[in-house]
Design a protein around this motif. Structure first.
Motif, PDB file in Angstrom:
ATOM      1  N   LEU A  20       0.821  -1.213   0.000  1.00 36.84           N
ATOM      2  CA  LEU A  20       0.000   0.000   0.000  1.00 36.84           C
ATOM      3  C   LEU A  20       0.848   1.252   0.000  1.00 36.84           C
ATOM      4  O   LEU A  20       0.480   2.274  -0.600  1.00 36.84           O
ATOM      5  CB  LEU A  20      -0.948  -0.024   1.199  1.00 36.84           C
ATOM      6  N   LEU A  21       1.977   1.234   0.686  1.00 36.39           N
ATOM      7  CA  LEU A  21       2.828   2.422   0.701  1.00 36.39           C
ATOM      8  C   LEU A  21       3.363   2.707  -0.706  1.00 36.39           C
ATOM      9  O   LEU A  21       3.369   3.856  -1.174  1.00 36.39           O
ATOM     10  CB  LEU A  21       3.982   2.243   1.679  1.00 36.39           C
ATOM     11  N   SER A  22       3.807   1.654  -1.390  1.00 31.81           N
ATOM     12  CA  SER A  22       4.300   1.840  -2.762  1.00 31.81           C
ATOM     13  C   SER A  22       3.166   2.322  -3.686  1.00 31.81           C
ATOM     14  O   SER A  22       3.367   3.203  -4.553  1.00 31.81           O
ATOM     15  CB  SER A  22       4.879   0.523  -3.290  1.00 31.81           C
ATOM     16  N   PHE A  23       1.977   1.740  -3.502  1.00 36.67           N
ATOM     17  CA  PHE A  23       0.844   2.148  -4.325  1.00 36.67           C
ATOM     18  C   PHE A  23       0.507   3.599  -4.091  1.00 36.67           C
ATOM     19  O   PHE A  23       0.246   4.364  -5.042  1.00 36.67           O
ATOM     20  CB  PHE A  23      -0.359   1.248  -4.016  1.00 36.67           C
ATOM     21  N   ALA A  24       0.530   4.041  -2.780  1.00 39.35           N
ATOM     22  CA  ALA A  24       0.208   5.426  -2.452  1.00 39.35           C
ATOM     23  C   ALA A  24       1.248   6.367  -3.044  1.00 39.35           C
ATOM     24  O   ALA A  24       0.919   7.428  -3.583  1.00 39.35           O
ATOM     25  CB  ALA A  24       0.123   5.588  -0.931  1.00 39.35           C
ATOM     26  N   ASN A  25       2.508   5.995  -2.945  1.00 38.99           N
ATOM     27  CA  ASN A  25       3.567   6.842  -3.501  1.00 38.99           C
ATOM     28  C   ASN A  25       3.444   6.945  -5.017  1.00 38.99           C
ATOM     29  O   ASN A  25       3.653   8.018  -5.616  1.00 38.99           O
ATOM     30  CB  ASN A  25       4.940   6.283  -3.118  1.00 38.99           C
ATOM     31  N   ASP A  26       3.132   5.844  -5.650  1.00 41.88           N
ATOM     32  CA  ASP A  26       2.981   5.848  -7.110  1.00 41.88           C
ATOM     33  C   ASP A  26       1.775   6.691  -7.532  1.00 41.88           C
ATOM     34  O   ASP A  26       1.828   7.455  -8.514  1.00 41.88           O
ATOM     35  CB  ASP A  26       2.825   4.410  -7.607  1.00 41.88           C
ATOM     36  N   LEU A  27       0.689   6.552  -6.721  1.00 41.59           N
ATOM     37  CA  LEU A  27      -0.516   7.346  -7.023  1.00 41.59           C
ATOM     38  C   LEU A  27      -0.218   8.833  -6.905  1.00 41.59           C
ATOM     39  O   LEU A  27      -0.626   9.652  -7.741  1.00 41.59           O
ATOM     40  CB  LEU A  27      -1.651   6.935  -6.085  1.00 41.59           C
ATOM     41  N   GLU A  28       0.520   9.211  -5.885  1.00 44.66           N
ATOM     42  CA  GLU A  28       0.855  10.622  -5.672  1.00 44.66           C
ATOM     43  C   GLU A  28       1.765  11.124  -6.794  1.00 44.66           C
ATOM     44  O   GLU A  28       1.638  12.266  -7.265  1.00 44.66           O
ATOM     45  CB  GLU A  28       1.515  10.792  -4.305  1.00 44.66           C
ATOM     46  N   ALA A  29       2.717  10.256  -7.230  1.00 46.54           N
ATOM     47  CA  ALA A  29       3.615  10.657  -8.318  1.00 46.54           C
ATOM     48  C   ALA A  29       2.833  10.886  -9.610  1.00 46.54           C
ATOM     49  O   ALA A  29       3.106  11.826 -10.363  1.00 46.54           O
ATOM     50  CB  ALA A  29       4.674   9.586  -8.514  1.00 46.54           C
ATOM     51  N   ARG A  30       1.851  10.079  -9.883  1.00 51.36           N
ATOM     52  CA  ARG A  30       1.060  10.254 -11.102  1.00 51.36           C
ATOM     53  C   ARG A  30       0.143  11.470 -10.987  1.00 51.36           C
ATOM     54  O   ARG A  30      -0.131  12.162 -11.980  1.00 51.36           O
ATOM     55  CB  ARG A  30       0.240   8.991 -11.382  1.00 51.36           C
ATOM     56  N   ALA A  31      -0.312  11.759  -9.777  1.00 51.34           N
ATOM     57  CA  ALA A  31      -1.128  12.960  -9.594  1.00 51.34           C
ATOM     58  C   ALA A  31      -0.313  14.205  -9.903  1.00 51.34           C
ATOM     59  O   ALA A  31      -0.845  15.212 -10.404  1.00 51.34           O
ATOM     60  CB  ALA A  31      -1.681  13.001  -8.174  1.00 51.34           C
ATOM     61  N   ASP A  32       0.983  14.143  -9.588  1.00 54.65           N
ATOM     62  CA  ASP A  32       1.850  15.300  -9.880  1.00 54.65           C
ATOM     63  C   ASP A  32       1.996  15.514 -11.396  1.00 54.65           C
ATOM     64  O   ASP A  32       2.374  16.608 -11.838  1.00 54.65           O
ATOM     65  CB  ASP A  32       3.216  15.089  -9.254  1.00 54.65           C
ATOM     66  N   GLN A  33       1.700  14.474 -12.161  1.00 53.43           N
ATOM     67  CA  GLN A  33       1.822  14.608 -13.617  1.00 53.43           C
ATOM     68  C   GLN A  33       0.589  15.305 -14.239  1.00 53.43           C
ATOM     69  O   GLN A  33       0.634  15.710 -15.399  1.00 53.43           O
ATOM     70  CB  GLN A  33       1.995  13.219 -14.257  1.00 53.43           C
ATOM     71  N   LEU A  34      -0.457  15.364 -13.443  1.00 50.48           N
ATOM     72  CA  LEU A  34      -1.694  15.986 -13.945  1.00 50.48           C
ATOM     73  C   LEU A  34      -1.617  17.498 -13.794  1.00 50.48           C
ATOM     74  O   LEU A  34      -0.850  18.011 -12.948  1.00 50.48           O
ATOM     75  CB  LEU A  34      -2.898  15.432 -13.179  1.00 50.48           C
ATOM     76  N   PRO A  35      -2.445  18.205 -14.553  1.00 53.71           N
ATOM     77  CA  PRO A  35      -2.481  19.668 -14.378  1.00 53.71           C
ATOM     78  C   PRO A  35      -2.991  20.020 -12.985  1.00 53.71           C
ATOM     79  O   PRO A  35      -3.713  19.251 -12.345  1.00 53.71           O
ATOM     80  CB  PRO A  35      -3.462  20.136 -15.468  1.00 53.71           C
ATOM     81  N   LYS A  36      -2.513  21.183 -12.520  1.00 57.79           N
ATOM     82  CA  LYS A  36      -2.937  21.636 -11.203  1.00 57.79           C
ATOM     83  C   LYS A  36      -4.447  21.852 -11.220  1.00 57.79           C
ATOM     84  O   LYS A  36      -5.013  22.416 -12.137  1.00 57.79           O
ATOM     85  CB  LYS A  36      -2.241  22.937 -10.830  1.00 57.79           C
ATOM     86  N   GLY A  37      -4.988  21.270 -10.078  1.00 56.10           N
ATOM     87  CA  GLY A  37      -6.424  21.465  -9.999  1.00 56.10           C
ATOM     88  C   GLY A  37      -7.058  20.489  -9.034  1.00 56.10           C
ATOM     89  O   GLY A  37      -6.390  19.836  -8.221  1.00 56.10           O
ATOM     90  N   ALA A  38      -8.385  20.356  -9.108  1.00 58.08           N
ATOM     91  CA  ALA A  38      -9.142  19.526  -8.163  1.00 58.08           C
ATOM     92  C   ALA A  38      -8.805  18.062  -8.336  1.00 58.08           C
ATOM     93  O   ALA A  38      -8.731  17.297  -7.346  1.00 58.08           O
ATOM     94  CB  ALA A  38     -10.646  19.747  -8.374  1.00 58.08           C
ATOM     95  N   LEU A  39      -8.583  17.604  -9.581  1.00 59.36           N
ATOM     96  CA  LEU A  39      -8.268  16.191  -9.806  1.00 59.36           C
ATOM     97  C   LEU A  39      -6.962  15.805  -9.134  1.00 59.36           C
ATOM     98  O   LEU A  39      -6.872  14.754  -8.473  1.00 59.36           O
ATOM     99  CB  LEU A  39      -8.200  15.924 -11.315  1.00 59.36           C
TER     100      LEU A  39
END
Length: 837
Positions: free
Chosen positions: A649-668
């Motif tokens: 779960l820690l690796s999954f959470a870190n990966d999820l956060e890293a991919r969120a950083d790839q998205l444009p700034k915003g609510a998503l």
């Protein structure tokens, strides 16, 4: 009588105690008996003559030239054993003639020298008488007329030189004779101190012996105390030995039972941990599954937002959407079988405290020394009584011996002997003074002759005037010639007397040196005395026949003297065991056998020792049938080896956060990061505790698996070992007890054997050390007879004889020289004819 009394001093201490042969000789504790009290003897049986020793060595060398033959042992034995003079024809027997010739051959040096001395004694007075009568007839130089010669001065000088040299040699001889005479007198005067020293040592020998005997007897208490100490500690000693031997079987069995009791407790704890862990895991995984499903739903809703339809976010959202299937539990603990039935059975087993039962077995076994003490109390009391009786018998026997009476008789005898010597010592000194005076007179006669010769040389040389004619010589020169003739006259008068003394002392002193002193020094003399049937034709060994009335005992003068010289005990030196055997009065072996017999009757019963009762054994069997071997360990280990979730779960959470950083700034982006944080919280709050529970379950299951492996066999082995140890105690312990009792007995008996060996060694080497006896012999023979008397006498005749011999050339030169010093009645001038005198 005195000798026999002396022999009894140590009788009760030395014996053939060594006749008892030990069956087994363990290394018992070494007993410290201390040192036998002994005093130092003052007498040093050695004489250092000092500077005059050089003269003695010269005399010895001269005697070796006269008599180079070795000591005639065989000849002396044959002469001593041969009977001469019993019948008139004994001397004519062939064997006696041969012995006589052998004796003459051995003494040929002394015989020839004595014959020359006798020839001197006979001829010199006769020559002197003829010379005197010849001169009275104006012949032989008696005519007061001297013919003048051209070499007269040379002849006078030669005659004077030769006379002076002869006089010097005579002077040296006189000095040697005087020194020897004075040395003998000085030694006789100082002999009293040496005699007193010998008597003092003999008194110390007598007075110190009882104290040494008492010390040997008293050291029995050391042996007894050590034996009593071991008897009083029979529990720690014998009991511990028995316990140690039995413990080789008993302790491993009890240790195995105690280990099994610990295994039961560990099994209970492991079962409890399994039960609790499984319950925790079942509840935790169910809750985790619910939370993960909720997270997936929220993430799925977020990814369905219109923002994910944008070109920049579509690919990222698709990747995240495809990974949502990983958010699920991996291990399923709901299907694992329970262990409640096994736990219940183990709890029933633990209702009986097996460890306590095993500890009781340990305690019972450790009480073995106390059991030994209690069961041997009566026998040990009997053994102690035996030890006390031995000590009492030794004391009683010691008091029964007439030691004090023997000592008193010997002391009286020694005191009387000392008084006798002291009474006669002044007489010895008086006779020695007469001897000294006589020898001094002989020396003075030679001195008188030397005075005439020296005065004649002095006056003749100083008063001689080469310009004066023989008829006009001066008074001093004439007096010198008269002195020389006076010396010649006294030489003729006394030289034969001097030679008589020389011959007598030479034959006596020389033979004493060669037949007594030299063989005494190398102990050859003792070998002659030890010749069988020599001193007594009916006794093979004279000394043993004299002391023990048994001439067959091999007791020799040489061995006794050598042993005493080495300061060994008189018991060993004189072989007193042939006279008195202490075993007849104090049979220590009998007591040690009695002690050993009583120890052998020790009976020790250990059947009261119970290592593990039937309840304990039943308890072990109940444990083996508790059913833990029926647990499905494979199912447990299968689930335990899985991870809690399919993905970390820690690796999954870190990966999820890293991919969120790839998205444009915003609510998503913010929503995805919020979901990542929720996943981290789920991991920390739920996954981590579940992993810890899985670890505990893993350890417990593996422990149960090891314990259950061949559990029935292990339990049966433990019970078999305990039964075997119990059987050893009940049935076979008697063999171990007998074996250890024998070793214990040998240890006790070993103390007595140690004491006996120490007594034997002390008697042989320390008790009544007979050095004073050897010192008395050395003092009488080596010092008094040889060093004091014989060496001095031999040095005296050597100096006196040399002076007497050189009187002959002195007479000739003095007569010749006096013609050149005396005043003549008539003279001839320039007459070269040979002078007749």
């Amino acid at each position: 009588m005195a000798v026999e009394l002396c022999l009894l001093l140590l009788l009760f201490c030395g014996s053939t105690i060594s006749e008892v042969q030990p069956i087994y000789k363990p290394p018992p504790g070494t007993l410290d008996f201390g040192f036998v009290p002994a005093k130092t003897y003052d007498t040093g049986a050695y004489h250092e003559p000092g500077p005059i020793g050089i003269l003695f060595k010269i005399v010895h060398a001269f005697l070796y030239l006269v008599q180079p033959n070795s000591f005639p042992q065989d000849l002396i034995r044959k002469l001593a054993q041969q009977k001469f003079g019993n019948t008139q024809g004994d001397y004519q027997k062939p064997e006696n003639v041969v012995l006589t010739l052998q004796a003459i051959y051995y003494e040929i040096g002394f015989i020839v020298s004595a014959a020359l001395g006798l020839l001197f004694i006979l001829l010199l007075p006769l020559v002197g008488l003829c010379f005197c009568m010849c001169r009275c007839c104006d012949n032989c130089g008696g005519e007061m007329h001297q013919r003048q010669k051209k070499n007269a001065d040379c002849q006078r000088s030669c005659f004077a030189t030769f006379l002076f040299v002869a006089s010097l040699i005579i002077s040296v001889g006189v000095l040697c004779a005087y020194a020897a005479n004075q040395h003998l007198t000085n030694q006789v005067r100082g002999a009293k101190k040496l005699v007193n020293s010998n008597f003092k040592d003999l008194k110390v020998f007598l007075n110190d012996t009882p104290a040494q005997i008492d010390y040997l007897v008293s050291q029995y208490n050391t042996t007894k105390d050590k034996a009593l100490s071991d008897l009083n500690n029979v529990g720690p000693l014998l009991g511990s030995r028995v316990q140690e031997q039995l413990g080789k079987e008993v302790r491993p069995a009890l240790d195995a039972a105690l280990t099994m009791a610990g295994a039961i407790r560990e099994t209970k704890e492991a079962l409890e941990n399994v039960s609790v862990s499984v319950e925790v895991l079942q509840e935790g995984t169910e809750r985790l599954h619910s939370n993960l499903t909720e997270v997936k739903t929220h993430l799925s809703n977020t990814l369905n937002d219109s923002a994910c339809s944008a070109a920049q976010a579509a690919s990222t959202c698709n990747i995240i959407r495809n990974s949502l299937s990983q958010l699920n539990i991996n291990a399923n603990f709901s299907g694992l079988p329970g262990v409640s039935s096994q736990l219940a059975k183990v709890n029933d087993v633990l209702k009986i405290d097996l460890s306590s039962l095993v500890q009781k077995g340990y305690a019972a076994f450790n009480d073995t020394p106390d059991l030994v003490v209690n069961q041997t109390r009566n026998i040990l009391s009997d053994i102690k009584n035996v030890l006390e009786s031995i000590g009492s018998n030794i004391t009683t026997f010691t008091k029964a011996l007439p030691v004090q009476k023997i000592l008193a008789d010997l002391t009286i005898y020694l005191t009387q002997s000392e008084a006798y010597v002291q009474d006669y010592f002044p007489l010895v000194e008086q006779y020695d003074f007469y001897r000294w005076l006589g020898c001094l007179i002989l020396c003075c006669v030679l001195v008188l002759i030397l005075v005439f010769f020296y005065l004649g040389l002095l006056c003749g040389t100083c008063g001689y005037d080469k310009h004066a004619s023989p008829t006009t010589r001066g008074c001093i020169s004439n007096t010198g010639g008269n002195f020389l003739m006076a010396g010649v006259g006294f030489s003729f008068l006394f030289s034969w007397v001097l030679m008589i003394v020389v011959v007598l002392t030479f034959v006596t002193g020389g033979n004493v040196e060669k037949l007594v002193c030299e063989p005494f020094e190398d102990k050859t003399l003792f070998k002659v005395l030890d010749t069988p049937y020599l001193l007594n034709q009916h006794w093979k060994n004279y000394l043993s026949g004299l002391l023990f009335k048994n001439p067959n005992i091999n007791l020799t003068f040489e061995k006794v003297y050598s042993d005493c010289k080495e300061n060994k005990g008189i018991y060993t030196s004189l072989h007193l065991e042939h006279l008195f055997n202490i075993n007849e009065f104090l049979n220590v072996s009998m007591y040690t056998e009695d002690v050993a017999l009583k120890i052998e009757h020790i009976q020790i019963n250990l059947s009261k020792i119970i290592l593990l009762d039937e309840i304990g054994k039943e308890n072990l069997l109940n444990f083996s049938s508790s059913g833990i071997e029926g647990i499905n360990f494979a199912a447990y280990l299968t689930e335990i080896n899985k991870s809690v979730t399919k993905v970390d779960l820690l690796s999954f959470a870190n990966d999820l956060e890293a991919r969120a950083d790839q998205l444009p700034k915003g609510a998503l982006e913010n929503a995805l990061k919020g979901h990542a944080n929720n996943i981290r919280v789920i991991h920390n709050q739920q996954v981590v505790p579940l992993e810890q529970a899985m670890s505990t379950l893993n350890q417990s299951i593996r422990l149960l698996k090891r314990t259950s492996s061949e559990l029935m066999v292990k339990v049966k082995n433990v019970i078999s070992a305990v039964n075997a140890a119990q059987l050893l105690i009940n049935n076979n312990a008697s063999f171990v007890i007998v074996q250890e009792t024998k070793k214990y007995m040998d240890t006790i008996v070993g103390y007595f054997e140690q004491y006996i060996e120490w007594v034997k060694e002390s008697i042989a080497m320390e008790v009544a050390a007979c050095k004073p006896i050897a010192n008395v012999i050395d003092t009488a023979v080596d010092i008094f007879l040889c060093s004091y008397i014989t060496d001095s006498v031999n040095a005296f005749w050597f100096g006196l004889g040399g002076s007497s011999i050189f009187l002959i050339p002195a007479i000739i030169f003095a007569v010749k020289l006096s013609k050149y010093y005396r005043r003549m009645d008539t003279e001839d001038v320039y007459d070269d004819s040979v002078e007749q005198w």
